[in-house]
Design a protein around this motif. Structure first.
Motif, PDB file in Angstrom:
ATOM      1  N   GLN A 103     -15.410 -43.770 -25.851  1.00 15.95           N
ATOM      2  CA  GLN A 103     -14.337 -42.979 -25.261  1.00 15.95           C
ATOM      3  C   GLN A 103     -14.596 -41.509 -25.571  1.00 15.95           C
ATOM      4  N   ALA A 104     -14.020 -40.614 -24.766  1.00 23.34           N
ATOM      5  CA  ALA A 104     -14.301 -39.192 -24.950  1.00 23.34           C
ATOM      6  C   ALA A 104     -13.154 -38.337 -24.433  1.00 23.34           C
ATOM      7  N   GLN A 105     -13.036 -37.140 -24.984  1.00 21.27           N
ATOM      8  CA  GLN A 105     -12.121 -36.127 -24.482  1.00 21.27           C
ATOM      9  C   GLN A 105     -12.571 -34.774 -25.006  1.00 21.27           C
ATOM     10  N   THR A 106     -12.082 -33.719 -24.393  1.00 18.15           N
ATOM     11  CA  THR A 106     -12.341 -32.366 -24.875  1.00 18.15           C
ATOM     12  C   THR A 106     -11.015 -31.781 -25.320  1.00 18.15           C
ATOM     13  N   GLN A 107     -10.944 -31.318 -26.571  1.00 19.65           N
ATOM     14  CA  GLN A 107      -9.703 -30.819 -27.137  1.00 19.65           C
ATOM     15  C   GLN A 107      -9.146 -29.671 -26.294  1.00 19.65           C
ATOM     16  N   GLY A 108      -7.897 -29.864 -25.808  1.00 21.85           N
ATOM     17  CA  GLY A 108      -7.226 -28.811 -25.058  1.00 21.85           C
ATOM     18  C   GLY A 108      -7.594 -28.750 -23.594  1.00 21.85           C
ATOM     19  N   TRP A 109      -8.401 -29.722 -23.124  1.00 25.36           N
ATOM     20  CA  TRP A 109      -8.865 -29.671 -21.745  1.00 25.36           C
ATOM     21  C   TRP A 109      -8.618 -31.009 -21.042  1.00 25.36           C
ATOM     22  N   ALA A 257     -17.709 -27.407 -18.603  1.00 26.42           N
ATOM     23  CA  ALA A 257     -18.641 -28.389 -19.184  1.00 26.42           C
ATOM     24  C   ALA A 257     -19.081 -28.020 -20.592  1.00 26.42           C
ATOM     25  N   THR A 258     -18.745 -26.808 -21.050  1.00 28.49           N
ATOM     26  CA  THR A 258     -19.129 -26.405 -22.408  1.00 28.49           C
ATOM     27  C   THR A 258     -17.985 -26.571 -23.400  1.00 28.49           C
ATOM     28  N   ALA A 259     -16.869 -27.152 -22.974  1.00 30.03           N
ATOM     29  CA  ALA A 259     -15.756 -27.417 -23.903  1.00 30.03           C
ATOM     30  C   ALA A 259     -16.235 -28.375 -24.994  1.00 30.03           C
ATOM     31  N   PRO A 260     -15.772 -28.189 -26.232  1.00 35.39           N
ATOM     32  CA  PRO A 260     -16.199 -29.075 -27.335  1.00 35.39           C
ATOM     33  C   PRO A 260     -15.807 -30.523 -27.052  1.00 35.39           C
ATOM     34  N   LEU A 261     -16.771 -31.401 -27.127  1.00 36.06           N
ATOM     35  CA  LEU A 261     -16.563 -32.797 -26.748  1.00 36.06           C
ATOM     36  C   LEU A 261     -16.350 -33.667 -27.979  1.00 36.06           C
ATOM     37  N   ASP A 262     -15.280 -34.453 -27.942  1.00 33.44           N
ATOM     38  CA  ASP A 262     -15.059 -35.496 -28.948  1.00 33.44           C
ATOM     39  C   ASP A 262     -15.411 -36.834 -28.306  1.00 33.44           C
ATOM     40  N   ARG A 263     -16.261 -37.580 -28.973  1.00 32.36           N
ATOM     41  CA  ARG A 263     -16.661 -38.894 -28.465  1.00 32.36           C
ATOM     42  C   ARG A 263     -16.584 -39.881 -29.617  1.00 32.36           C
ATOM     43  N   TRP A 264     -16.003 -41.042 -29.382  1.00 24.75           N
ATOM     44  CA  TRP A 264     -15.875 -42.032 -30.438  1.00 24.75           C
ATOM     45  C   TRP A 264     -16.071 -43.437 -29.870  1.00 24.75           C
TER      46      TRP A 264
END
Length: 303
Positions: A103-109, A257-264
């Motif tokens: 799963q993934a998301q970008t903080q604030g985006w 596309a350069t937003a910090p990516l969180d993936r877990w």
């Protein structure tokens, strides 16, 4: 080479919710129909697309302040989530954690930005298929690496868009779709576009100018070059008047596309997943998903 399917969770969950309604509920009365439908979509994609990996991308903020601070009207007309839907996103995360799916998301985006980041970080020879009903993601299409599978009827009918498909369907190159959306407007994001500019005019302007900055500069010229602006003072005036709007939209509409990516990715736990499936009244979808995941693992296993 890795074949990766990226899912726009919000887009697919909304489709599942309106397809399934609230008839399916947990014993405690929590609606779970969207979750039921979403998991069956994932199973269908595993069986039909046969990817090496499926990544589920979430909106962290569906109206990011980075966009609304620039234009307060961004998505301002979108209706609030149906009452029975938000809780199902929480359920979905629990299910996917126990299924061991990434799963993934970008903080604030938004999910589109997370998907853009996943595309940007992919290896050069990776093959990516994005599944969504959001046309904003057209701008990420690039041959031969990234296709958009645009939902038509759930995931049973998908419009498969490569660069040629985008050009045929939208009349503009994929890498200029954001400019097209800026000029024409995008009702789904509450963006009005340039007054009096519809799809055909936007297509003609993009074909005639290398960039929106070049278009705006030419609209202010006393002698515009031969093209859609020549001999059309009213159109020139509308482009000129919209110069600030166009400049602002160029900071809003493109995917970040350069937003910090969180993936877990959780550890797969079949026993806990079975227990949760019973609790959420999704035993059938979970069984089908697990069977599809197992079939995919066997296909990828070395012989």
């Amino acid at each position: 080479m890795t074949h990766r399917v990226l899912l726009d969770v919000s887009s697919l969950m909304y489709r599942a919710y309106f397809a399934m309604g609230e008839a399916i509920k947990t014993p405690g009365g929590r609606p779970s129909g969207a979750l039921h439908g979403y998991l069956d979509m994932v199973t269908s994609l595993l069986l039909s697309r046969r990817p090496d990996e499926v990544v589920h991308a979430y909106d962290h903020e569906w109206r990011p302040s980075a966009r609304t601070d620039l234009y307060a009207g961004y998505k301002s007309q979108r209706q609030a989530d149906p009452e029975g839907l938000p809780d199902q996103f929480t359920m979905l995360r629990q299910v996917l954690d126990l299924a061991g799916m990434p799963q993934a998301q970008t903080q604030g985006w938004e999910a589109e930005d997370a998907i853009g980041a996943l595309c940007l970080q992919a290896a050069p020879n990776d093959r990516i298929e994005i599944v969504s009903g959001d046309r904003d993601l057209i701008q990420l299409v690039r041959d031969p690496a990234v296709k958009l599978l645009l939902t038509v009827r759930g995931v049973s009918e998908l419009a498969e868009l490569d660069e040629a498909g985008v050009l045929e369907r939208m009349g503009v190159p994929a890498n200029r779709y954001a400019e097209f959306a800026i000029l024409r407007g995008d009702p789904s994001d509450s963006l009005p576009g340039v007054r009096g500019v519809g799809a055909k005019t936007a297509q003609a302007l993009i074909e005639s100018y290398a960039s929106l900055d070049e278009l705006v500069a030419d609209s202010a010229s006393e002698h515009p070059h031969a093209g859609p602006l020549k001999g059309k003072p009213a159109l020139r005036a509308r482009i000129r008047e919209a110069a600030d709007y166009i400049a602002t939209m160029q900071r809003i509409v493109p995917v970040n596309a350069t937003a910090p990516l969180d993936r877990w990715q959780g550890e797969r736990d079949d026993a806990s997943l079975t227990e949760l499936a019973e609790e959420l009244t999704i035993r059938g979808p979970v069984q089908r998903l697990r069977a599809a995941m197992d079939a995919a693992s066997r296909t990828r296993a070395p012989t």
